[in-house]
Design a protein around this motif. Structure first.
Motif, mmCIF file in Angstrom:
data_model
loop_
_atom_site.group_PDB
_atom_site.id
_atom_site.type_symbol
_atom_site.label_atom_id
_atom_site.label_comp_id
_atom_site.label_asym_id
_atom_site.label_seq_id
_atom_site.Cartn_x
_atom_site.Cartn_y
_atom_site.Cartn_z
ATOM 1 N N LYS A 11 0.846 -1.187 0.000
ATOM 2 C CA LYS A 11 0.000 0.000 0.000
ATOM 3 C C LYS A 11 0.886 1.244 0.000
ATOM 4 O O LYS A 11 1.760 1.401 0.833
ATOM 5 C CB LYS A 11 -0.928 0.015 1.200
ATOM 6 C CG LYS A 11 -1.916 1.164 1.137
ATOM 7 C CD LYS A 11 -3.074 0.890 2.048
ATOM 8 C CE LYS A 11 -4.112 1.952 1.943
ATOM 9 N NZ LYS A 11 -4.986 1.810 0.797
ATOM 10 N N ILE A 12 0.652 2.101 -0.993
ATOM 11 C CA ILE A 12 1.407 3.346 -1.138
ATOM 12 C C ILE A 12 0.493 4.507 -0.766
ATOM 13 O O ILE A 12 -0.660 4.559 -1.205
ATOM 14 C CB ILE A 12 1.899 3.525 -2.599
ATOM 15 C CG1 ILE A 12 2.726 2.333 -3.058
ATOM 16 C CG2 ILE A 12 2.644 4.833 -2.766
ATOM 17 C CD1 ILE A 12 4.037 2.166 -2.339
ATOM 18 N N SER A 13 0.998 5.462 0.021
ATOM 19 C CA SER A 13 0.196 6.633 0.369
ATOM 20 C C SER A 13 1.101 7.826 0.619
ATOM 21 O O SER A 13 2.306 7.689 0.836
ATOM 22 C CB SER A 13 -0.679 6.353 1.595
ATOM 23 O OG SER A 13 0.117 5.980 2.696
ATOM 24 N N VAL A 15 2.134 10.434 -1.399
ATOM 25 C CA VAL A 15 3.195 10.669 -2.373
ATOM 26 C C VAL A 15 2.788 11.842 -3.261
ATOM 27 O O VAL A 15 1.637 11.921 -3.704
ATOM 28 C CB VAL A 15 3.454 9.421 -3.242
ATOM 29 C CG1 VAL A 15 4.490 9.713 -4.318
ATOM 30 C CG2 VAL A 15 3.887 8.260 -2.381
ATOM 31 N N LEU A 32 -0.593 5.290 -13.453
ATOM 32 C CA LEU A 32 -0.632 5.020 -12.017
ATOM 33 C C LEU A 32 -1.431 3.731 -11.862
ATOM 34 O O LEU A 32 -2.653 3.721 -12.008
ATOM 35 C CB LEU A 32 -1.305 6.163 -11.255
ATOM 36 C CG LEU A 32 -0.614 7.523 -11.326
ATOM 37 C CD1 LEU A 32 -1.440 8.566 -10.578
ATOM 38 C CD2 LEU A 32 0.786 7.447 -10.744
ATOM 39 N N CYS A 34 -2.033 0.838 -9.302
ATOM 40 C CA CYS A 34 -1.850 0.294 -7.958
ATOM 41 C C CYS A 34 -2.554 -1.049 -7.822
ATOM 42 O O CYS A 34 -3.491 -1.352 -8.540
ATOM 43 C CB CYS A 34 -2.409 1.272 -6.934
ATOM 44 S SG CYS A 34 -1.486 2.824 -6.876
ATOM 45 N N CYS A 39 -3.835 2.875 -3.659
ATOM 46 C CA CYS A 39 -2.889 3.918 -3.279
ATOM 47 C C CYS A 39 -3.719 5.111 -2.824
ATOM 48 O O CYS A 39 -4.681 5.496 -3.492
ATOM 49 C CB CYS A 39 -2.016 4.330 -4.461
ATOM 50 S SG CYS A 39 -0.961 3.023 -5.097
ATOM 51 N N ASP A 40 -3.372 5.716 -1.709
ATOM 52 C CA ASP A 40 -4.142 6.818 -1.133
ATOM 53 C C ASP A 40 -3.302 8.082 -1.022
ATOM 54 O O ASP A 40 -2.078 8.017 -0.844
ATOM 55 C CB ASP A 40 -4.640 6.454 0.272
ATOM 56 C CG ASP A 40 -5.644 5.324 0.263
ATOM 57 O OD1 ASP A 40 -6.489 5.290 -0.648
ATOM 58 O OD2 ASP A 40 -5.573 4.480 1.167
ATOM 59 N N ILE A 42 -2.456 10.418 -3.168
ATOM 60 C CA ILE A 42 -1.472 10.642 -4.224
ATOM 61 C C ILE A 42 -1.769 12.000 -4.837
ATOM 62 O O ILE A 42 -2.912 12.285 -5.212
ATOM 63 C CB ILE A 42 -1.545 9.541 -5.299
ATOM 64 C CG1 ILE A 42 -1.417 8.147 -4.662
ATOM 65 C CG2 ILE A 42 -0.511 9.775 -6.393
ATOM 66 C CD1 ILE A 42 -0.139 7.906 -3.895
ATOM 67 N N CYS A 62 -5.210 5.224 -14.810
ATOM 68 C CA CYS A 62 -4.957 4.972 -13.395
ATOM 69 C C CYS A 62 -5.912 3.894 -12.901
ATOM 70 O O CYS A 62 -7.046 3.794 -13.350
ATOM 71 C CB CYS A 62 -5.087 6.252 -12.574
ATOM 72 S SG CYS A 62 -6.615 7.142 -12.788
ATOM 73 N N ASN A 64 -7.079 2.016 -9.159
ATOM 74 C CA ASN A 64 -7.040 1.888 -7.698
ATOM 75 C C ASN A 64 -6.254 3.008 -7.030
ATOM 76 O O ASN A 64 -5.502 2.770 -6.078
ATOM 77 C CB ASN A 64 -6.470 0.523 -7.302
ATOM 78 C CG ASN A 64 -7.229 -0.622 -7.928
ATOM 79 O OD1 ASN A 64 -8.456 -0.648 -7.875
ATOM 80 N ND2 ASN A 64 -6.521 -1.555 -8.534
ATOM 81 N N VAL A 65 -6.426 4.240 -7.519
ATOM 82 C CA VAL A 65 -5.700 5.396 -6.981
ATOM 83 C C VAL A 65 -6.689 6.436 -6.463
ATOM 84 O O VAL A 65 -7.674 6.748 -7.128
ATOM 85 C CB VAL A 65 -4.817 6.053 -8.069
ATOM 86 C CG1 VAL A 65 -4.064 7.247 -7.501
ATOM 87 C CG2 VAL A 65 -3.855 5.045 -8.653
#
Length: 80
Positions: A11-13, A15, A32, A34, A39-40, A42, A62, A64-65
């Motif tokens: 999980k990326i957040s 950024v 993008l 994810c 990803c949250d 962004i 993109c 799931n962003v």
């Protein structure tokens, strides 16, 4: 042996991508992509990427962003 996506997801957040200008030759100028966990928060700001082919407009995708964008071209449908 391939591991299922759920075991590989990260999980990326929180950024931010900013002040990026240039040209692209691929199908999409911005990607993008994810994992299903998403990803949250962004943020994209002041980004302009054009196509090297003047007859082909730049595009972006993109998956799931969640986040926001400001002054971004090409526009991302998932960010507002």
């Amino acid at each position: 042996m391939r591991t299922p996506e759920k075991d590989q997801a990260l999980k990326i957040s929180d950024v931010t991508f900013s002040n990026i200008h240039g040209t692209g030759s691929g199908d999409h100028a911005i990607v993008l992509d994810c994992a299903k966990i998403g990803c949250d928060n962004i943020t994209l700001q002041d980004i302009k990427i054009t196509s090297v082919d003047p007859k082909k407009p730049s595009s972006a995708i993109c998956n799931n962003v969640k986040g926001k964008s400001n002054n971004v071209s090409p526009a991302l449908p998932c960010l507002h």
